[in-house]
Design an enzyme around this catalytic site. Structure first.
Site, PDB file in Angstrom:
ATOM      1  N   GLY A 118       1.027  -1.015   0.001  1.00 23.42           N
ATOM      2  CA  GLY A 118      -0.061  -0.021  -0.068  1.00 23.42           C
ATOM      3  C   GLY A 118       0.835   1.158   0.158  1.00 23.42           C
ATOM      4  O   GLY A 118       2.106   1.385   0.063  1.00 23.42           O
ATOM      5  N   THR A 158      -6.437   6.225  12.133  1.00 22.62           N
ATOM      6  CA  THR A 158      -6.889   7.185  11.424  1.00 22.62           C
ATOM      7  C   THR A 158      -7.691   8.546  12.194  1.00 22.62           C
ATOM      8  O   THR A 158      -8.239   8.087  13.285  1.00 22.62           O
ATOM      9  CB  THR A 158      -7.941   6.552  10.422  1.00 22.62           C
ATOM     10  OG1 THR A 158      -8.545   7.727   9.914  1.00 22.62           O
ATOM     11  CG2 THR A 158      -8.962   5.903  10.932  1.00 22.62           C
ATOM     12  N   TYR A 177     -16.101   2.733   8.101  1.00 23.24           N
ATOM     13  CA  TYR A 177     -14.550   2.583   8.123  1.00 23.24           C
ATOM     14  C   TYR A 177     -13.757   3.095   9.436  1.00 23.24           C
ATOM     15  O   TYR A 177     -13.021   2.387   9.876  1.00 23.24           O
ATOM     16  CB  TYR A 177     -14.007   3.660   6.976  1.00 23.24           C
ATOM     17  CG  TYR A 177     -12.433   3.823   6.950  1.00 23.24           C
ATOM     18  CD1 TYR A 177     -11.663   2.921   6.636  1.00 23.24           C
ATOM     19  CD2 TYR A 177     -11.894   4.975   7.315  1.00 23.24           C
ATOM     20  CE1 TYR A 177     -10.187   2.896   6.851  1.00 23.24           C
ATOM     21  CE2 TYR A 177     -10.541   5.250   7.521  1.00 23.24           C
ATOM     22  CZ  TYR A 177      -9.735   4.498   7.170  1.00 23.24           C
ATOM     23  OH  TYR A 177      -8.318   4.590   7.146  1.00 23.24           O
ATOM     24  N   LYS A 189     -11.835   0.702  11.953  1.00 21.32           N
ATOM     25  CA  LYS A 189     -10.344   1.067  12.464  1.00 21.32           C
ATOM     26  C   LYS A 189     -10.207   1.305  14.029  1.00 21.32           C
ATOM     27  O   LYS A 189      -9.457   0.925  14.482  1.00 21.32           O
ATOM     28  CB  LYS A 189      -9.868   2.331  11.849  1.00 21.32           C
ATOM     29  CG  LYS A 189      -9.570   2.245  10.085  1.00 21.32           C
ATOM     30  CD  LYS A 189      -8.510   1.271   9.874  1.00 21.32           C
ATOM     31  CE  LYS A 189      -7.192   1.856  10.462  1.00 21.32           C
ATOM     32  NZ  LYS A 189      -5.997   0.756   9.922  1.00 21.32           N
TER      33      LYS A 189
END
Ligand SMILES: NC(=O)c1ccc[n+]([C@@H]2O[C@H](COP(=O)([O-])OP(=O)(O)OC[C@H]3O[C@@H](n4cnc5c(N)ncnc54)[C@H](OP(=O)(O)O)[C@@H]3O)[C@@H](O)[C@H]2O)c1
Length: 286
Positions: A12, A105, A129, A133
């Site tokens: 990534g 995040t 999301y 996380k």
């Protein structure tokens, strides 16, 4: 014997630069970064098999399903990769005695603050999301390191810096939101801090972003100006005018890097300084 390191998400945006950086550190003699085809985070046997056969000292767990809008459509997959996958990593780490660094995040916060978020501020994700996380964060142990970052841009993968370079060179107008406030973070700076924190045996939650705060509209103007393009080609719009996103974007997600500064580690450079280096490098190569 040197240190052995496993990296998830090594293909990534962040993982690619992290792996390259780890390979240049003296004392590290093995870096294993399996692809998602080799080691699927959602498959317990696959994760435990990989961890127990390598027996890493450190695991940088940066792999995640990062497509914020797709996560809204498929929450089970989001929690399988980001939540359960993190549990399996920690289970493997327990077996072999490894420490884990988990990359998280700004989306764990609700985005409603009017001042930068501290590491200890209450979380309140508004997206699948962000919730998935956060589920990953909750799997970490006291000896592990959780690093939350924001608006990441680097040399590899897709990111806003590359999009802006393409738009600047294409000519014509474009629109960017001016009511989402956050901080761009350039991968090379992030990776340096991740490695320093981990090598110094820090644990707990750290916020790591470049310094300052801005809107996407201002970032876009900055990149156009840097490339000698007219920044007035960019029209500021509100998030509601922009529309088109399944997952709501945080209105405000500036991360106060309080723990980093308080632990004697240098604050990251102002975002303008780091982003200009990245943009000039990327545009020279494109
Ligand atoms: N990008 C940002 O703005 C940002 C902001 C804050 C935090 N973060 C966090 O930073 C980390 C790295 O982000 P990034 O931008 O580098 O993400 P990225 O470019 O989307 O890379 C994600 C990586 O995770 C791997 N992965 C996805 N599903 C997997 C699975 N089921 N099993 C194993 N590996 C899997 C991918 O492998 P394949 O390519 O093989 O699928 C890829 O290597 C993530 O944890 C993300 O949550 C990112």
């Amino acid at each position: 014997m040197g240190i052995k390191v496993m990296v998830t998400g090594g293909s990534g945006q962040v993982g690619s630069e992290l792996v390259r950086s780890l390979l240049n550190i003296g004392g590290i003699d093995d870096v294993y970064a399996p692809s998602s085809a080799e080691v699927d985070l959602t498959a317990r046997e696959s994760v435990l098999g990989a961890v127990t056969s390598m027996k890493p000292d450190w695991i940088f767990h940066v792999g995640a399903w990062t497509q914020v809008d797709s996560c809204e459509d498929n929450p089970k997959r989001a929690f399988a990769v980001n939540g359960l996958g993190s549990r399996f990593i920690v289970q493997g780490a327990d077996i072999v005695g490894a420490r884990v660094c988990y990359l998280s995040t700004d989306y764990v916060f609700d985005g409603a603050s009017d001042r930068p978020y501290l590491e200890w501020d209450p979380v309140g994700p508004r997206t699948v999301y962000g919730a998935s996380k956060l589920a990953g964060e909750k799997e970490m142990r006291t000896q592990d390191l959780i690093v939350r970052t924001s608006w990441v841009m680097g040399e590899y993968g897709h990111n806003m810096a590359k999009t802006l370079i393409r738009l600047a060179k294409a000519g014509g107008g474009c629109r960017f939101v001016d009511d989402q406030i956050g901080t761009p973070t350039v991968v090379s700076d992030l990776v340096k801090a991740l490695v320093e924190l981990f090598m110094d045996s820090h644990s707990g939650i750290f916020h790591v972003s470049n310094s300052g705060e801005t809107s996407w509209f201002q970032v876009a103007r900055f990149v156009f100006e840097l490339l000698g393009e007219d920044p007035d080609r960019i029209t500021p719009v509100s998030s509601s005018e922009m529309g088109g996103y399944k997952a709501p974007r945080p209105k405000y997600s500036v991360l106060d890097n309080f723990a980093l500064r308080g632990s004697g580690i240098n604050a990251l450079l102002p975002w303008q300084e780091s982003l200009s280096g990245l943009v000039l490098k990327l545009s020279a190569g494109s």
